[in-house]
Structure formats: C-alpha cells, structure tokens
Enzyme design. Structure first.
Site, PDB file in Angstrom:
ATOM      1  N   SER A  29      40.279 -39.800  29.005  1.00  0.00           N
ATOM      2  CA  SER A  29      39.166 -40.747  29.183  1.00  0.00           C
ATOM      3  C   SER A  29      37.981 -41.991  27.948  1.00  0.00           C
ATOM      4  O   SER A  29      38.340 -42.963  28.842  1.00  0.00           O
ATOM      5  CB  SER A  29      38.699 -39.965  30.626  1.00  0.00           C
ATOM      6  N   HIS A  37      37.087 -40.865  44.979  1.00  0.00           N
ATOM      7  CA  HIS A  37      35.980 -41.502  44.221  1.00  0.00           C
ATOM      8  C   HIS A  37      35.962 -42.936  45.491  1.00  0.00           C
ATOM      9  O   HIS A  37      34.900 -43.838  44.506  1.00  0.00           O
ATOM     10  CB  HIS A  37      35.797 -42.396  43.160  1.00  0.00           C
ATOM     11  N   CYS A  84      36.860 -42.413  36.816  1.00  0.00           N
ATOM     12  CA  CYS A  84      38.062 -43.030  37.949  1.00  0.00           C
ATOM     13  C   CYS A  84      39.435 -43.039  37.563  1.00  0.00           C
ATOM     14  O   CYS A  84      39.359 -44.234  36.429  1.00  0.00           O
ATOM     15  CB  CYS A  84      37.375 -43.564  39.036  1.00  0.00           C
TER      16      CYS A  84
END
Lengths: 385, 634
Positions: free
Chosen positions: B323, B366, B379
């Site tokens: 991420s 989310h 997300c």
C-alpha cells in the site's frame, strides 16, 4: 739431502764463482732492471689499492697489517737482490730443508684457520710455510737440474730425485690441507721438468702413476669440503646458495664491471660483502668489478709482462742457474695468476691460490718479493761473469 | 761448441715455447673476461642489482571511516605478511622451498600450493601467511641468513581492518577480503598483488580507490647478510583517505534497537540532501568473520541462512511495495485528472472486475470513499478504480517520477533497480499481453512491482520535498589523513518532478492523515510534538487472495511483509524513514512503531546535538529481542 751426481758432470762442469759476489758494485746499479722494478712497483701499488677496496667494508685491519708488512718485504727483496744469486747455489737445499721442517712443524703444532692447519705462530706474525715451500721447491729443483745437466732428456731414474724433492713438501702441504698450494707445487715442478726436458717414457710413467694416485687422493686425502668445491666447479648451479655461491657471486661481480668498471671503491658486490674471501681468493673479482674489462685486461697484461720479463731474464742470464731459476720463478708467478684469475672467472675450481701482489697474506707477499728480488738479482748480474 | 753451450742454447730455445703457452692461457682468461664483462655484462650487472638492491613495498594504511560526528567506525591494526617471491628460485626448487617455509610457519602447504597454482600466471608474489605479530616476525627474519644471495621471502606490513561495531553497521561499511583472480586480471587492479586486501562490499568496496592509498616503495641496498646499508630512494606510502559518513551512530543504534531481531531493512535519510542517517539490514553479520582467513564453514552458514544476512536489503532487497505504493496512483490520478478530491468510489470490500473478485484488505469495505480517506484507511478498492482509470503505463510514469524502477544512485555497490511493470515490459519479458486486472494489483503495490526499501525512502523524500529528489549518499566527505577535506559529497539533485505542487499537497495531507487521523493505518507512528506523515503497507508474498487468510497462520516465508514509510516533520521535513519488516505481518502494526521509535530517537538526538552533546561510542548494545508488536490492526 744427498743428491746423486750425474755421470756427465765432468764434461759440463760448474762455473767458477764470480769474485765480486756478495758485494754491490757499480755494474749492478748500471745494469739494474728498471723495467722489472717498474712492473713490481706498479703491481704492488695496484695490489695494495685493491686490497684497501676489498677490505674497506670488511676489515681494514687486514689492509693495515699487509701494508705495514710491505717494508719488511721490500727489505727482504733488497737482500735477495744484493746477495749474488750464485751464492745461493750452495744454500738451496738447506733452504729447502728448513722450509720442509717448518711444514712439518705446521703439521705437528700449527695454527688452524678455516679448517686447515696452515699457519705457524712465530710470535711476530703467523707464518704460512706452504707459501715459502713454493720458492723453496723452485730453488731445490733448479739446484738439482743445474747440478745435473742432461742434453738428451732426463730418464726416469734421473727424475726420481727431483720427484722426491716435490713429493716431500707436497704431502705435507696436502695434509694441512692446502689443495691449492699442493697443486701449485706439482705444476711448478712439472713446468721445470718439461722445461729441462724429460724423456717421453717419464711423462708416460708420471701420467700413469699420477692418475693411479688420483683415487687415493680423492678417497683418503681430500677433505669433504675440497671435494664439494671440485664438484661444485663442474656443476655450480647445483647448490647455488652454498658452495656454488662463491663462484656465482664472483661471476656476478666480474660481469657487472662491464667495460670500464664501477669505479675504485665503488664495487657493489665487494662493497656489500657479496663476494666471499674477497681479500684472498677473490681479490681479482673485486678488481674486475671496479675496473671493468679494460682494467682487468691491463692487469693481466702487466702480469704477462712480468712473466715475459722473467723469461727474458732467463734468456739473458749468463749462467744456467740463473736461467733455470728465472724460469722457475716465471712458472711460480704464471701458475698463481692463471689459477687465481681462472678461479675468479669460473674456469678453475676454487682451490685457494693467491694472486701475486694482490691477495692478502704476509707469507705470500714475502714469497713474491723474494721471487722479485731474485729476478732483479739475476737480471742485474747478467754481464758480471 | 761444447755440450754446456748446446744445453744452454737448448734451454733458452724453449723459453719461447713457455711464453707462447703463457700467452695462450692469458688469451683464454681475457676471452672469459670478454664473455663475462662484455657479452654477459648486462645480465650479470642486473643480477648484481638483484643481489644488492631490494625493493620493499611500503604498505599504505587504509583510510579510516568515521560517522558524521567523527566517531571512529573502522580502524586498522598493524600486522605483518610473508610473501613468497617465486621469481627468485628456479622452478624445480620452488615447491620444496614452499613446503619447508609452510612447515616453519605452520601453514597448510596444500592450501598454499593450490593458491600458488591458481595465481602462478605472471609469477606474482604469493601470500603465505598474514596476521603475523611482531615477535614471530623477528623469528622469521633470522631465517634470512640461510638464503643469502637471493631471498625468496618478502615481508610486508599489513593493516588488518577492525570493525569495533561488529554487526552494527556491517552492510553499509562492508568488509575487505583478499583480491580474487578475476579482479587481479582486470586493469584497474594492476598494482595489486595476490593476497592484497580489497574492499568486497559496501563502502569498503565502493570507496576502494579512496581508502586504499598508494603503496610506497623503498629501494635499498643490502649487503650479503641482508643488512640494510642505505636507502637508495623511497617513495613514501600515501595513506588512504578517511571517510566521514552521513550515518549518525546514535541513530543507527536507535534503529538497531527499534528493529530488534526482525528480519528486514530500515533506512533513514535526510530529505533535504539525501544523506543516509541510518541504514540497517537485518539480520547482519560480523565483518570480522569475513576478514581473511575466512572459515569456509562460517561462510557457508552465512550463504545458506534463509534470512540472507549477507544481502544489504536496503539497496538490494526487492519487495512488493504494497500500500505504500498507493501514493503513485494517487499522484498519477490527480495529475492526469482521472481523480479529484471529490472523486468518490464505493468500496463494499471488493470489486468484481473482469470476472474476478479483487478484495479490499477490509472485508467490511469502506463505503463511499474519496482520495483522502482512501489513503488514510488504505482502501484498496478506491485505488483499483484509480489504477484502472490511469492504466498501467501511466502508473509506471508516475512510479518513475518518484524514482522507482531505477537505481537511486547511492554510493554503495550492488544496488538493485527494482521493477516498474509496463505493458511493453510484460510482452518483452514475459511474452504475454497485459491483462487489465494486473493494473489493479499494481495500483495497490502488488503484482509485478518490486522496490527496494531505499527506493521507497527516496520516493517519500520526493513527496516530502514536493518533487525534489536527491541522490542518497552515505559518505559525507573524504578527508585526507591530516583532516583536510579532499572531496565533499554535495547534495545532488537527481530529478525535479513535474508533478504539480498541489497534488503533492493533497497526498501529503493524506499521509499526515494516515498517522494522525482516527482510523488511519499508521496511528502507531503518531508523535505528540511532531507531525508525522507516512504510509503503511502490507505486501503479500502469496498471490493476491481470493481467500482472505490471516498472515500469522501462514508459514514464515509466506507471511506478509510489513512496510511503513514516513517523514517528519510533515512540513520542512528533516527525516524520511522507510521500514520493511520481512514476513512479520501488518505494516501499521509491525513497521509503524519501529518507525516511530526511530523518529523519536532522531528528534531527541537532534535536541542533544543542538546542545552540542556528542557522546563517544561506548559499547553498542546488541539489539534487544523484538517486543510483542501488539494486536493486528485492520
């Protein structure tokens, strides 16, 4: 020693002694051999200078002792020059016997150095009788051949006595052991034999007996180090760091002299003690490195001139004794130079023969000055009979 | 004519023969003189030189290495080395001599023989034994006498490298080893001998030319007993230059303590100039083990260790970025206009795309989410959409804007360039067409993307600097032995990104949110007094799952890598920290606390420095075992 008289002594006779013998007269100075004197001076100077260079880094004390000995040698040379050599004729055997006695004394009580018993300590200095044996042998042999002239050539029986004269000191010298001097005695004696003329059968006999005695020499008389030296000579690379080292270092020193040498006192190999025995056996290598090819050839020519001069003196001498003695001395000088230089150049085994005027050694120096005195003596008296 | 006269004439006639004989003998002597002095003169003169002139190589002390506060990191210890000079001996005598010497020196002859055979081309010096102390040397020197003339042994001083910090900085400092055959044959090592030390890794290798110095030479004359008579001439050795590193040992220590025994890498650098403040690759190794003679068993152990202690993972470890890579898609989307701050995507916890389900790390989803919160909460679904809209090649462009896919240019060797996948790359390398689903994976830092921790730090440096990317460097300056600065490694701008300031602002705000907002994945890096901006990453080693499996239940080598990259203060930042903990779980849980410890150490050290306090290096504590890293956070 009783010498058997030759059968033809009456035909030949022995010349009357010169009435002026023993006194220096004007004719002596008038006929003085300046050329010979010049050669002696120049060789002595060169020899001393070279010894200085050779000992400068090792032990200048050696040089000092040699040069302080020089006046004694010169004194003895003047003595042997001034006494008419014909007076020697009666003394030669006695001189010979004295020297042989000294050799015997060395063998019994001598002073040992470098594993060889060669020196006799007589207080003032250490005497090396084997050096005197060279000239004593010459005198004795000359005396014998003078007493026993032979036109047809000496037979085997006739050379037994001079062979005896040779063998006595030879055995005592080789026992020390001093291979170089022993060999030199043989060479000097044989030179005189051939010079006076021996029959072919004698040469044959000597050859047979000589080669027959070689194994005896090899197995019973030669010490291990002497054998190694000889073996090394034939194969110097075999043991380059030990015995062959001497020869190799000598060749390096000589070779690095090249045309004109490194210059006096600038020899790298001697200066840094790479040369072994550089004040005795390898003194010529020191000279060759510092003076190069030009200097070395010049030196050899000087020695050649000295030998040539001795031969000329022989030919001019008015009596046979002078002729024979000059030839004997010429042989003495010639063989020492040839062997010593040959040794330094690797064409002869390292046997420890001094280079006249150059090698350190007071007995050797005295011997060469005695020889020089005798040559001057004979030369200057050539018109006095 | 009577008989006497005949006899005497006969005798005199022979004198000429004698003279002729003498002439012949003297001619032979002169001939030999000519041969020795004129024909062989040159060669013998050279031998005379060999006899008397010895050339002794004077070792140059290798340069020392200091940290940025001039605290010694690498030292030299004086040793002696015995070399064998094979040229001196005839070929058939070399082996017996070596055998003899080896027995005397208590060295394994077979080993030396092998080296001798391997190195024998060109007959250079063979090192027989090193690390000889002074007393032993004195003993060896007495042997000289036995080989007078030419001496086949050469004794040289040698400095052995000492790394007082041991494992502590092994990867950045590297180590020295004996030069290998390949190096010896290359022209740049022409003045090296077999057995010479050469930097093998890290700074020791990269700065070999500076550290090495220049060997001195002493030519001196020796006599036959090998006594030194006089020095003919000498060129004194020029010591190697000293290096002052950008590393701060105190911070390095904090990094080590924070990291514990977790495998992975961590790098802290100053975004204002690219200076590496701390660099750790875990597990480490003891450089002393690698100093010759190397124990083959220990060496093999290091090679076989699955945690690759020899690799400098900061620069050579390739990991999927996870991420942390989302900043690439974010910046790309903003620049290309595929997203704005108002762009909203719905995250139900997955996205069915191309007949395949792409999960969000949060299975609950989310909900409707925009860029800022998508970064804060990391997300995945939002960034699937961003990636999809951008396309793989646009993603690659912005990845490269941040420095991914190319070497950062750090001054340590063996850096890897990582991988920024493109359509072209796949068809070229994999011989396959790009599938759109792969773009989605790449957008969240999975798939083919591979980065090094240093690249990650550099990317975040670029963000912190709003586009200015400096070359990271570990050597601050090179000093001569007397302290004069030889060379200063000035900050070097590698690239200035064309990304708009505004885009950086938005991303930076989001990164601040990651650490400081409720629900942010990097909350464990939050500091009281300093505003930290950062991003977590949890990169999956196994394929992006259809099935969500708890990482901790997987075998070690298949567990997730934990990432955390941050910089602080968020404005005018002074430090970027990139943490990668291998196979250890969630970035926010495992990596963020480590980063926080490093940051807090940095700022406390900074306060000390401002008061002028620099503590001397005392014993650096071995890394404490890692603490329990808390609960997993989603």
């Amino acid at each position: 020693m009783k010498i058997r008289q030759s059968y033809n002594i009456r035909e030949f006779g022995v010349p009357e002694r010169s009435p002026g013998a023993g006194r220096i007269d004007r004719r002596l100075l008038y006929n003085f051999d300046f050329l010979l004197m010049f050669l002696i001076i120049i060789l002595t100077t060169a020899g001393m200078a070279n010894l200085y260079s050779a000992t400068a880094v090792t032990d200048l004390g050696l040089f000092r002792s040699q040069i302080s000995w020089l006046p004694v040698c010169v004194g003895v040379m003047i003595l042997f020059f001034s006494i008419n050599y014909t007076l020697l004729e009666g003394m030669t055997y006695r001189i010979y016997l004295v020297v042989c006695a000294l050799l015997l004394a060395v063998d019994l009580t001598g002073y040992t150095s470098h594993g060889a018993q060669r020196w006799l300590n007589i207080g003032l200095f250490k005497l090396q009788p084997s050096e005197f044996a060279k000239i004593a042998l010459v005198l004795a042999l000359v005396q014998y051949f003078y007493n026993n002239p032979n036109v047809k050539g000496y037979s085997l029986r006739e050379v037994l006595a001079p062979l005896g004269l040779l063998i006595l000191p030879f055995l005592m010298v080789i026992k020390q052991p001093d291979l170089g001097t022993a060999g030199l005695l043989i060479l000097i004696a044989f030179t005189l034999f051939i010079y006076v003329g021996v029959r072919k059968s004698v040469l044959l006999w000597i050859a047979v007996v000589g080669s027959g005695s070689l194994p005896i020499l090899w197995f019973f008389i030669l010490k291990a180090y002497q054998k190694t030296r000889i073996l090394t000579f034939f194969n110097p690379d075999k043991d380059p760091l030990r015995t062959g080292y001497h020869i190799k270092q000598s060749l390096i020193a000589v070779g690095s002299g090249r045309w004109f040498g490194t210059g006096y006192l600038k020899g790298t190999q001697s200066g840094l003690r790479f040369l072994p025995e550089q004040h005795t056996d390898f003194t010529f290598s020191v000279f060759a490195e510092e003076w190069g090819f030009v200097g070395s050839v010049l030196l050899l020519l000087l020695f050649l001139a000295l030998i040539g001069r001795a031969l000329i003196i022989a030919s001019r001498s008015k009596d046979r004794f002078g002729t024979l003695l000059s030839v004997g001395i010429a042989a003495l000088i010639f063989w020492q130079v040839a062997i010593n230089v040959g040794m330094c150049l690797g064409i002869f085994p390292v046997v420890g023969v001094p280079l006249p005027f150059f090698s350190y050694g007071r007995s050797a120096l005295l011997t060469i000055f005695i020889s020089a005195g005798l040559l001057l003596n004979i030369s200057s008296r050539r018109f006095m009979f | 004519m009577d008989l006497v006269t005949i006899y005497e004439e006969k005798l005199k006639a022979k004198l000429g023969a004698f003279l002729a004989f003498a002439l012949v003998v003297f001619a032979i002597l002169i001939g030999k003189l000519w041969y020795l002095q004129i024909i062989k003169g040159h060669e013998l003169q050279r031998k005379a030189e060999v006899n008397r002139i010895r050339i002794h190589r004077v070792a140059a002390p290798r340069g020392l290495i200091y940290d940025r506060n001039h605290r010694l990191l690498v030292d030299n210890r004086l040793n002696y080395v015995v070399y064998f000079n094979p040229n001196v001996l005839p070929p058939d005598e070399r082996q017996p001599f070596l055998e003899d010497i080896c027995a005397k020196l208590n060295v394994d002859f077979e080993y030396i023989k092998k080296r001798f055979q391997a190195m024998t081309s060109g007959l250079r010096f063979i090192k027989i034994k090193s690390g000889i102390a002074r007393e032993e040397l004195a003993k060896i020197q007495t042997w000289d006498m036995e080989y007078h003339g030419e001496y086949p042994l050469e004794i040289e001083e040698e400095t052995k490298r000492e790394y007082p910090l041991g494992k502590f900085m092994a990867h950045s400092l590297g180590f020295c080893g004996e030069i290998d055959k390949q190096q010896l044959e290359s022209p740049e090592y022409v003045d090296y001998r077999p057995g010479d030390l050469v930097g093998k890794m890290g700074i020791e290798a990269t700065y070999e030319a500076d550290l090495k110095g220049i060997y001195g030479k002493e030519r001196f004359e020796e006599d036959a007993n090998r006594n030194k008579i006089r020095t003919l001439d000498s060129v004194s050795a020029k010591p190697g230059d000293n290096l002052v590193l950008t590393i701060d040992v105190d911070l390095q220590k904090a990094v080590m303590q924070a990291f514990g025994d977790t495998a992975g890498a961590i790098v802290a650098l100053d975004p204002r100039n690219g200076e590496i403040l701390a660099l750790l690759s875990n597990p480490s190794f003891n450089p002393e083990i690698l100093s010759p003679p190397v124990d083959p068993k220990q060496w093999q152990q290091l090679l076989d260790d699955p945690k690759s202690p020899l690799m400098n993972k900061v620069i050579a470890g390739l990991y999927p970025p996870g991420s942390t890579y989302k900043v690439v898609a974010a910046l790309g989307g903003l620049e290309e206009g595929t997203i704005t701050t108002r762009t909203v995507h719905l995250c139900p916890g997955f996205w069915n795309f191309g007949g395949r389900q792409f999960n969000c790390h949060s299975s609950k989803g989310h909900g409707e989410i925009a860029l800022h919160r998508a970064v804060v909460q990391s997300c995945d679904v939002f960034f699937y959409h961003v990636g999809h809209d951008l396309g793989i090649d646009n993603l690659a462009i912005y990845a490269r804007e941040l420095g991914f896919g190319e070497k950062t240019g750090i001054d340590i060797d063996s850096e890897k360039e990582g991988l920024v996948p493109t359509r072209d790359w796949k068809s070229r390398v994999k011989k396959e067409n790009w599938s759109p689903g792969e773009t989605l994976l790449c957008a969240i830092g999975q798939g083919y993307s591979l980065v090094t921790p240093l690249q990650m730090a550099v990317a975040y440096m670029t963000i912190a600097n709003h586009g200015y990317r400096y070359r990271p460097k570990i050597v601050l300056r090179i000093e001569s032995r007397d302290g004069k600065v030889v060379k200063k490694n000035e900050p070097e701008l590698m690239a200035k990104s064309n990304i708009k300031e505004h885009s950086f602002d938005l991303v930076q705000k989001a990164l601040i949110g990651v650490v400081n907002e409720d629900g942010g994945t990097g909350g464990r890096a939050r500091m009281d007094s300093i505003l930290v901006a950062g991003k977590t990453g949890t990169s999956q080693v196994t394929g992006m799952g259809k099935h969500k499996i708890k990482s901790s239940s997987l075998p070690y080598e298949r567990r997730d890598h934990a990432w955390f990259v941050c910089y602080a203060p968020a404005e005018n930042s002074e430090i970027v920290v990139a943490v990668l903990a291998e196979h250890s779980g969630h970035g926010g849980v495992v990596a963020a606390p480590i980063a926080r410890q490093v940051l807090s150490a940095y700022f406390s050290i900074k306060r000390q420095r401002e008061k002028g306090i620099v503590q001397p290096i005392v014993d650096i504590a071995p890394p404490s075992p890692s603490e329990a890293k808390g609960n997993e956070l989603d």
